[in-house]
Design an enzyme around this catalytic site. Structure first.
Site, mmCIF file in Angstrom:
data_model
loop_
_atom_site.group_PDB
_atom_site.id
_atom_site.type_symbol
_atom_site.label_atom_id
_atom_site.label_comp_id
_atom_site.label_asym_id
_atom_site.label_seq_id
_atom_site.Cartn_x
_atom_site.Cartn_y
_atom_site.Cartn_z
ATOM 1 N N ASP A 291 -8.218 10.690 3.517
ATOM 2 C CA ASP A 291 -7.090 9.831 2.871
ATOM 3 C C ASP A 291 -7.401 8.153 3.472
ATOM 4 O O ASP A 291 -7.141 7.632 2.530
ATOM 5 C CB ASP A 291 -5.968 10.249 3.475
ATOM 6 N N HIS A 292 -8.041 8.294 4.510
ATOM 7 C CA HIS A 292 -8.115 6.906 4.828
ATOM 8 C C HIS A 292 -9.353 6.119 4.272
ATOM 9 O O HIS A 292 -9.572 4.989 4.419
ATOM 10 C CB HIS A 292 -8.361 6.712 6.518
ATOM 11 N N ASP A 293 -10.156 7.102 3.768
ATOM 12 C CA ASP A 293 -11.427 6.443 2.804
ATOM 13 C C ASP A 293 -11.120 5.948 1.638
ATOM 14 O O ASP A 293 -11.317 5.001 1.085
ATOM 15 C CB ASP A 293 -12.291 7.782 2.468
ATOM 16 N N ASP A 364 -16.216 6.831 -1.079
ATOM 17 C CA ASP A 364 -17.468 6.308 -0.796
ATOM 18 C C ASP A 364 -17.977 6.028 0.784
ATOM 19 O O ASP A 364 -18.815 5.462 0.776
ATOM 20 C CB ASP A 364 -17.350 4.931 -1.287
ATOM 21 N N SER A 366 -16.147 4.946 3.324
ATOM 22 C CA SER A 366 -15.822 3.610 3.551
ATOM 23 C C SER A 366 -14.971 3.804 5.149
ATOM 24 O O SER A 366 -14.917 3.055 5.838
ATOM 25 C CB SER A 366 -14.726 2.704 3.018
ATOM 26 N N GLU A 431 -5.911 6.706 15.857
ATOM 27 C CA GLU A 431 -4.566 7.083 15.910
ATOM 28 C C GLU A 431 -4.366 8.327 16.610
ATOM 29 O O GLU A 431 -3.538 8.660 17.328
ATOM 30 C CB GLU A 431 -4.220 7.193 14.450
ATOM 31 N N HIS A 532 1.276 15.752 6.501
ATOM 32 C CA HIS A 532 2.056 15.521 7.853
ATOM 33 C C HIS A 532 2.829 16.853 8.460
ATOM 34 O O HIS A 532 3.018 16.944 9.620
ATOM 35 C CB HIS A 532 2.997 14.568 7.650
#
Length: 799
Positions: A291-293, A364, A366, A431, A532
């Site tokens: 998700d953070h990508d 990608d 990131s 996190e 979550h």
């Protein structure tokens, strides 16, 4: 009939990966039967007493699955789903029965005056903020603020967005634009923002024949080079619902305030410690990493997407200031500009606020490599194509340290010991300890591949090794996501129907330049936040396969990566995640994230400090982002739009629905997040039908709209057939085995419980793993870095 033991997916793992494993061996050591809740009774007795007193040790009944018709509806949809196809839903709950369309002529004086008011308001706002008290470091709010902070480019864009919001309000008031009207504005061509940096758009120089992706996602689509790149707005699936049509959170159907997000979180999304024995915490860990990508919400901006979108999306994503150009009745697009209604209770949308995605929308890598060239450069060692690492006293590789004392993570006592939080491609990596560990594993994977490539191709430059390794690791991330993670979430039927599984042998030829891969606002703000609920209250650390587990409350893993500095720390975190059951995917959440989020623990904790409530934040975020109410998403996905709460009797679990009736005045008030996570799961999937629909649409777009998708046949970015065959051997398990310190046994599918038949733990040595032999340098090999081939490429410039 489904029971609590009914598996959410088939025990047949053959569909998850196209390639079998060489062998399976039974796990021959006795597993510990100590359970987390009993350990709490023995060790954390005060917590248990509190739970008993408050009566929150509540295990909701297992939700029965929905009928097969829900799945059939999804299979009958035309994919990708047509955006704004639910536009007419705003009429169905509008306060008026007659919708008028009005043409209004706006003069330059009106427009300039409105923008001047915007500048004045921004200055007053910033002057006021200078006198605001600062948030104390170490508090949950400070830590949340730091982890969610925007970059300088995002902040600059947001400032101009604020001006646009105010200007829109003033202009609409000056022109007496009714909320009950669609409006067509006709005016002379006028450029509002006159600052040079806002109007001089830097052309994008796209290298048509580039093997490697750009760092920020630009030039993926040659014709629309900013589509899906970082610092572009989220995509709107359904028109935004702001109560004023611009940026204020939506109201209830009777034009009053909606119920408090905190009340909804407490009453509907009650505490639960229920587990899903089928899946492990690794499911949630990979989901967060991935998700953070693709999502990183920046400060909101007010860019009027409608005002300059008619010439194509090249014009709507300028990464500087997004100048507002008000066109004439016949502008250079050959048509009038039309502003459409965005909300049931506020029908005039004179440029509703849109939010900015700081990440590229492409999968990608990131999270590993960053979304900007400066960050990527900082993460590289600039030797043999490798990433920077920190070597501990024990010789272990960790992520490079971040020595900023005010980053929201670093602890003064730990810094005095020489131990710091870490730097990575994403600022949120610290996190929680699980996420930090996965970031480390993927950096180690990069360096492992790079070290092998340089041995095989000693003449390759640092740049060439780095870019080809990045190319491979990104492909592996895509492969794991679409073959191990998504089948659990979406179910086998939908995966096959949408052709989301990897090809078994040939290239994939499904790229469509017309498909917009941009992340939708609903995905980033609500739909993908379902995970979550997968977060457990207690997680395990396991020193080795035979040791008794150490149980740790989830709050103690937040912004606390220091265990990774200890000998065996990395392995104990990974083993624990692979052997801790995930929470159940439903409407209920552990108090660890509804009462103790970002709460500082240990000797440095502040007495009386309260943690944040992630569920309340999710609900409020949806309102701030203008997400329409839950019923509109039902209709968008082809399901009947509920007219009353009773229409949801077979969709939402009984007790939850009764509480919704008590809190919401109307079914049309239900928040998107609350409704989506409260649905009963579809058969064979983890989630309800509407949220499954929204997720499937987004992941199809990410694949279909990516010119660099790892299975593409388009040259020069395509892997050759032998290389692609090896990449398809990738498994999450093999990457963990190759990059942990001393893990020697593992379940083949780490997101699934090792007690599942066919998923028993086996030796790491027995896993089939990819070989890099096909990357040995060959004559006419096209594997070259962007910088090496630039002089030979044809480029196109886009404004």
């Amino acid at each position: 009939m489904a029971t609590e033991s009914t598996p959410l997916t088939s025990d047949d793992f053959s569909s998850i990966s196209a390639l079998p494993y060489e062998s399976f061996s039974k796990y021959d050591t006795e597993r510990s039967t100590v359970k987390a809740k009993y350990y709490i009774c023995a060790v954390i007795s005060t917590l248990v007493i509190m739970i008993v007193i408050l009566g929150i040790t509540f295990y909701p009944p297992k939700e029965t699955v929905q009928s097969d018709e829900s799945t059939n509806v999804l299979l009958r949809l035309k994919w990708p789903l047509m955006e704004n196809s639910a536009l007419d839903t705003v009429d169905e709950v509008a306060a008026t029965s007659i919708i008028q369309k009005t043409v209004i002529n706006a003069t330059g004086d009106y427009l300039k005056s409105a923008v001047e008011e915007g500048y004045k308001s921004l200055k007053a706002k910033e002057d006021l903020e200078k006198n605001f008290p600062t948030i104390d470091e170490g508090t949950p709010s400070y830590r949340h603020q730091q982890v969610m902070k925007s970059g300088p480019e995002s902040i600059r864009i947001a400032r101009h967005g604020y001006i646009e919001n105010i200007a829109t309000e003033k202009l609409r008031a000056a022109l007496n634009i009714s909320k009950e009207n669609n409006v067509i504005i006709s005016s002379p061509n006028i450029t509002i923002f006159t600052k040079p940096e806002c109007n001089n758009r830097t052309p994008i120089d796209c290298q048509v024949q580039s093997r490697y992706r750009t760092v920020d996602g630009t030039c993926n689509n040659i014709l629309e080079p900013r589509r899906g790149s970082s610092l572009t707005p989220y995509r709107r699936v359904i028109p935004a619902d702001y109560s004023d049509g611009v940026w204020k959170p939506r109201k209830s159907t009777d034009c009053l305030d909606l119920p408090s997000a905190n009340i909804i979180a407490n009453e509907i999304h009650r505490p639960s410690f229920a587990e899903d024995k089928n899946f492990t915490v690794m499911l949630a860990v990979w989901g967060q990493f991935m998700d953070h990508d693709i999502t990183a919400t920046a400060l909101s901006r007010g860019h009027n997407g409608n005002s300059i979108s008619c010439c194509g999306s090249n014009n709507i994503t300028h990464p500087e200031c997004f100048p507002v150009v008000l066109p004439s009745a016949k502008n250079n697009c050959g048509q009038c500009m039309e502003f459409v209604r965005s909300a049931p209770a506020s029908t005039c949308s004179f440029g509703p606020r849109e939010q900015l995605n700081q990440a590229s929308s492409f999968l990608d890598g990131s999270s590993v490599y960053g979304n900007s060239q400066d960050l990527q450069n900082d993460l590289r060692s600039w030797k043999d194509g490798k990433m920077k690492v920190f070597i501990t006293e024990n010789g272990a590789q960790l992520l490079p340290p971040n020595k900023d004392p005010s980053d929201g993570c670093n602890d003064k006592n730990e810094m005095e010991k020489g131990r710091y939080c870490f730097l990575s491609g994403d600022a949120r990596a610290n996190e929680n300890m699980h996420l930090t560990t996965l970031h480390l594993i993927m950096v180690r994977q990069h360096n492992l591949i790079a070290s092998k490539l340089i041995l095989m191709n000693k003449h390759w430059s640092d740049e060439q090794i780095f870019q080809e390794t990045r190319h491979i690791v990104t492909a592996q991330i895509q492969h794991i996501t679409y073959n191990e993670f998504l089948p659990i979430i979406l179910g086998d039927d939908l995966m096959k129907h949408l052709k989301l599984y990897s090809q078994k042998g040939e290239y994939w030829t499904g790229y469509n330049s017309l498909t917009d891969p941009s992340i939708s606002n609903n995905f980033a703000t609500a739909a993908f936040r379902f995970a979550h609920s997968l977060i457990p209250s207690i997680t395990k650390f396991l020193k080795d396969d035979d040791s008794n587990p150490e149980y740790v409350e989830m709050r103690k893993m937040l912004f606390n990566p220091y265990k990774l500095y200890t000998c065996g720390g990395v392995d104990s975190v990974i083993r624990g995640a692979m052997n801790t059951s995930a929470g159940r995917a439903d409407a209920y959440f552990t108090p660890e994230i509804t009462r103790h989020l970002f709460e500082k623990t240990g000797s440095n904790s502040q007495k009386g400090q309260c943690g944040l409530d992630l569920v309340s934040l999710n609900i409020q975020r949806g309102r701030d982002h203008g997400l329409p109410a839950y019923p509109h998403w039902r209709k968008f996905c082809g399901f009947p739009m509920p007219q009353s709460f009773d229409d949801l009797n077979n969709v939402i679990e009984f007790t939850t629905l009764q509480r919704m009736k008590m809190i919401y005045k109307s079914v049309n008030d239900i928040d998107a997040y609350t409704g989506l996570v409260s649905e009963k799961p579809i058969r064979g999937g983890l989630l309800g039908p509407t949220i499954t629909c929204l997720l499937a649409d987004q992941f199809l777009r990410i694949k279909e709209g990516d010119r660099y998708w790892y299975e593409t046949d388009e040259k020069p970015q395509a892997f050759d057939e032998d290389q692609l065959l090896e990449i398809r051997k990738t498994t999450f398990a093999s990457i963990i085995c190759d990059n942990s310190d001393e893990i020697t046994t593992i379940q083949p599918y780490v997101m699934h419980n090792s007690l599942k038949i066919g998923n028993e733990r086996i030796s790491c040595a027995s896993l089939i793993k990819m070989s890099l032999d096909p990357w040995k340098s060959k004559e006419n090999n096209t594997t070259t870095a962007n910088t090496d081939e630039k002089s030979q490429q044809t480029s196109t410039k886009h404004v």
